[in-house]
Write a protein that holds these residues in place. Structure first.
Motif, short mmCIF file in Angstrom:
data_model
loop_
_atom_site.label_atom_id
_atom_site.label_comp_id
_atom_site.label_asym_id
_atom_site.label_seq_id
_atom_site.Cartn_x
_atom_site.Cartn_y
_atom_site.Cartn_z
N UNK A 231 0.83 -1.21 0.00
CA UNK A 231 0.00 0.00 0.00
C UNK A 231 0.86 1.26 0.00
N UNK A 232 2.07 1.20 0.62
CA UNK A 232 2.95 2.38 0.59
C UNK A 232 3.40 2.67 -0.84
N UNK A 233 3.59 1.62 -1.59
CA UNK A 233 3.97 1.84 -3.00
C UNK A 233 2.86 2.53 -3.77
N UNK A 234 1.63 2.38 -3.25
CA UNK A 234 0.48 3.07 -3.86
C UNK A 234 0.29 4.45 -3.23
N UNK A 235 1.17 4.79 -2.29
CA UNK A 235 1.09 6.10 -1.64
C UNK A 235 0.16 6.14 -0.44
N UNK A 236 -0.25 4.94 0.05
CA UNK A 236 -1.18 4.90 1.18
C UNK A 236 -0.64 3.99 2.27
N UNK A 237 -1.22 4.11 3.46
CA UNK A 237 -0.90 3.18 4.54
C UNK A 237 -1.97 3.28 5.61
N UNK A 238 -2.49 2.12 6.03
CA UNK A 238 -3.44 2.10 7.14
C UNK A 238 -2.62 1.98 8.43
N UNK A 239 -2.62 3.06 9.20
CA UNK A 239 -1.76 3.09 10.39
C UNK A 239 -2.17 2.08 11.45
N UNK A 240 -3.37 1.51 11.30
CA UNK A 240 -3.77 0.49 12.27
C UNK A 240 -2.87 -0.74 12.16
N UNK A 241 -2.31 -0.96 10.95
CA UNK A 241 -1.41 -2.11 10.78
C UNK A 241 -0.17 -1.95 11.65
N UNK B 254 5.30 9.11 9.61
CA UNK B 254 6.13 10.02 8.81
C UNK B 254 5.82 9.85 7.32
N UNK B 255 5.62 8.60 6.92
CA UNK B 255 5.32 8.35 5.51
C UNK B 255 4.04 9.07 5.09
N UNK B 256 3.01 8.98 5.95
CA UNK B 256 1.75 9.61 5.60
C UNK B 256 1.89 11.13 5.53
N UNK B 257 2.82 11.67 6.34
CA UNK B 257 3.02 13.12 6.32
C UNK B 257 3.86 13.57 5.14
N UNK B 258 4.89 12.78 4.79
CA UNK B 258 5.86 13.25 3.79
C UNK B 258 5.78 12.51 2.45
N UNK B 259 5.24 11.29 2.49
CA UNK B 259 5.18 10.41 1.30
C UNK B 259 6.58 10.15 0.72
N UNK B 260 7.59 10.21 1.56
CA UNK B 260 8.96 9.93 1.10
C UNK B 260 9.08 8.46 0.72
N UNK B 261 9.52 8.19 -0.48
CA UNK B 261 9.58 6.81 -0.98
C UNK B 261 10.55 5.95 -0.17
#
Lengths: 330, 345
Positions: free
Chosen positions: B251-261, B310-317
């Motif tokens: 999902x991170x590769x799609x630019x998303x992430x469910x933080x519950x995971x 941090x990923x959700x805030x910055x979307x840094x690959x």
């Protein structure tokens, strides 16, 4: 019948001796749609389970009130008696309001509050019952529950006895299952569902409850039940006899299912004949055992033979029905 | 007799005298990722001695599972069907699943029912549409049926007290006005409104699940579950962490992430550390050397969660690779030290 009287459709013609939930649902569905119930029953009650530690044989494993099949609207109340009493509801008025909305009421009822309509004697012991109507002039609710012979029978529940019947019995909670038959629903049989259920029955598993280790499922469940009964020797009594009676209901449903499938030409008629022979064989053996025959083991072995015959023909039925998966019946 | 302020006719022959009530509930349950564990722990942490609760938690939430079906992808840290401890004899439960009008037929409105039960000391659990709950992420945006717990009400302020996550991402106590709650219920698309009432049993003794630790840990390492199984799409034990990693990375590769995971993973490792530290502290087993390992794993899991934020805030690959590496290390470390814990046990 007076205008203030109300009786919801409830079929008491069949001599049902199955588990309460099964018998009540069957009576409601059949009462509402007559022979149109056949596609519904052809999908229901195929698998079964046996919990050895509790000696409980069960033929209704999933979707007990058929609400998932959209056949019934199911509502539920489960409150501790103290809490329920604190609400101080006018119970008779509550039940009448529900019935006027065509809602059947399934609840635990004190036996001595129920009067058998045929012989005017009170029922023995507390039990679950279904209330399906009322007569204002006689000030009674119309109810059904198994009689002392185990058959579903009609009873009267007087209005003034309602509170005592429901709040003063052996059950720790006040529990209501409220069933509303969806009048526009005409069931349709799905052959691939029947095939899948038969396959699970034959392979002694149940997808939904696969994680449970304690009960056995399908054919294995019936074998375990019989083994358990044989283990009792000449002392075979309750609850084993009741379980064997439920087994005869399972075979009755299998016969009805096969006759329906043969009628709509989904299976050859010889399978309906086979199901009929098996039901008769099991019913006869259970009748002998219930009559306290001298050698119950002999009759239990006869049931085992019937089971072997059933396994043999049902695997072919499951295969036949799986062809053209997704097809639906009448 | 003159009515006092606060007296309100609730049922036909009864009045509820309390105009305000709030049942005890910890603001910081040890697990909050899913409401069912948060609710049980919130109640227990506010009412049960800490030592007793620690002992109970020691044998709980050892195994875990990840649901892999798209749309339902979650890492569950409680695989028990008995999520509220009812079968364990901790909480009592009563239930109502009825159409709104049937509540009225029984003699009270849905809302009066809730208040009556709260005044009798029952926590109220149900489902509402968060689109009408101010402060929730879905508020004013979209239909979102979600579970809730009510722990009190205030007739003067006309609000229910609840606990849960708000849009700021924090688990907290908050109020829902009677009006908003009514709107949240009336927009529920289900025909039946479900209510469950929970209460801590009097003089409750939390069950001793210590004997199960070893078999549960074995299950965890073998990625199996003998205790119970959820749906068919579940992967258990240490493989559940691997499955969660795969879902997160994808999902991170799609630019998303469910933080519950990542939160579930972090809480699971917190509870593992808590367990081992407790066993060592109690002298039940000399597990001191493993407490350090468990703490390190927990810190890694914390880092994974922070990376997720941090990923959700910055979307840094680049964050995706770090998160994946950290999860690899978690799996590697657990596969190394947990078998030795089992031996010791």
């Amino acid at each position: 019948m007076r205008k203030e009287d109300l009786v919801l459709p409830f079929d008491l013609l069949d001599r049902m001796e199955s588990a309460y939930g099964v018998a009540y649902l069957y009576a409601i569905v059949k009462g509402n749609i007559g022979d149109n119930y056949l596609p519904w029953i052809s999908e229901k009650y195929i698998n079964c389970s046996y919990e050895k530690s509790e000696k409980a044989f069960c033929i209704s494993l999933w979707d007990t009130p058929s609400s998932r099949k959209k056949l019934m609207q199911h509502q539920f109340i489960d409150l501790e008696k103290d809490v329920f009493q604190a609400l101080q509801p006018d119970l008779a008025a509550f039940l009448q309001r529900l019935l006027s909305k065509r809602i059947y009421i399934n609840t635990h009822i004190r036996g001595d509050c129920l009067m058998d309509r045929s012989n005017r004697t009170t029922a023995v012991g507390d039990s679950e019952a279904v209330i399906f109507g009322f007569e204002s002039k006689r000030r009674v609710f119309l109810a059904a529950r198994p009689n002392e012979n185990g058959y579903l029978a009609p009873y009267d529940l007087p209005f003034p006895a309602v509170r005592r019947a429901i709040c003063d019995n052996e059950s720790p909670n006040v529990c209501f299952h409220l069933w509303n038959y969806r009048s526009k629903t005409i069931p349709v049989a799905n052959f691939s569902t029947i095939s899948a259920e038969l396959t699970e029955y034959l392979s002694s598993r149940h997808a939904k409850y696969a994680y449970l280790q304690a009960p056995s499922f399908g054919v294995r469940a019936i074998r375990d039940l019989i083994d358990d009964c044989i283990g009792q020797g000449d002392h075979l009594g309750e609850p084993h006899i009741r379980n064997l009676k439920i087994l005869t209901e399972h075979k009755r449903f299998m016969r009805i299912r096969m006759q329906y499938l043969a009628r709509i030409r989904r299976v050859p008629p010889e399978y309906a004949d086979a199901a009929e022979r098996i039901e008769a064989g099991v019913r006869s053996a259970v009748g002998q055992i219930d009559g306290r025959c001298a050698d119950p083991t002999h009759h239990l072995k006869a049931i085992e033979d019937q089971l072997a015959a059933e396994v043999s023909y049902l695997s072919r039925v499951a295969e036949l029905l799986s062809q053209g998966a997704g097809e639906k019946g009448e | 007799m003159r009515k006092k302020k606060g007296d309100k006719k609730i049922f036909m022959n009864q009045t509820v005298k309390k105009s305000k009530i709030e049942l005890p509930f910890s603001e910081a349950p040890k697990s909050t990722v899913f409401y069912y564990t948060a609710f049980l722990l919130g109640i227990l942490q506010s009412s049960v001695p800490a030592e007793e609760l620690d002992r109970y938690l020691c044998g709980k939430y050892i195994n875990c599972c990840t649901q892999i079906t798209p749309g339902k992808q979650k890492l569950h840290i409680s695989i028990d069907e008995d999520k509220f401890g009812v079968e364990e004899g901790i909480l009592s439960r009563q239930s109502l699943e009825m159409k709104p009008e049937t509540y009225a037929d029984l003699g009270a409105s849905f809302f009066d029912f809730i208040k009556q039960m709260l005044s009798l000391g029952y926590y109220v659990y149900g489902y509402c549409n968060e689109e009408y709950i101010p402060g929730k992420s879905a508020f004013g945006k979209y239909y979102f049926l979600h579970d809730y717990i009510l722990i009190g009400y205030d007739d003067d302020g006309k609000y229910f007290s609840s606990v849960g996550y708000l849009g700021d991402g924090k688990f907290q106590k908050y109020g829902i006005s009677y009006r908003d709650f009514q709107a949240a219920m009336r927009s529920v698309r289900d025909v039946v409104w479900r209510l469950h009432f929970y209460k801590l049993k009097e003089n409750v003794e939390l069950p001793d699940s210590l004997p199960e630790i070893r078999s549960e840990l074995r299950d965890y390492l073998a990625s199996t579950s003998n205790r119970c199984k959820m749906d068919k799409d579940c992967i258990y034990g240490i493989s559940a962490i691997r499955a969660m990693q795969s879902i997160a990375v994808h999902s991170m590769r799609e630019g998303e992430l469910d933080l519950r995971l990542t939160r579930a993973c972090m809480e699971h490792k917190f509870l593992t550390h808590h367990r081992i530290a407790y066993l060592h502290r109690q002298g039940i087993r000399p597990l001191g050397r493993f407490a350090e390992d468990a703490l390190n794993v927990y810190r890694l899991a914390q880092r994974v969660h922070f990376l997720g934020i941090k990923f959700l805030m910055t979307k840094e690959a680049g964050i995706c690779a770090s998160l994946k590496d950290d999860l690899d290390r978690i799996i590697e470390k657990e596969a190394e030290y947990l078998p030795r814990v089992i031996e010791e046990l």
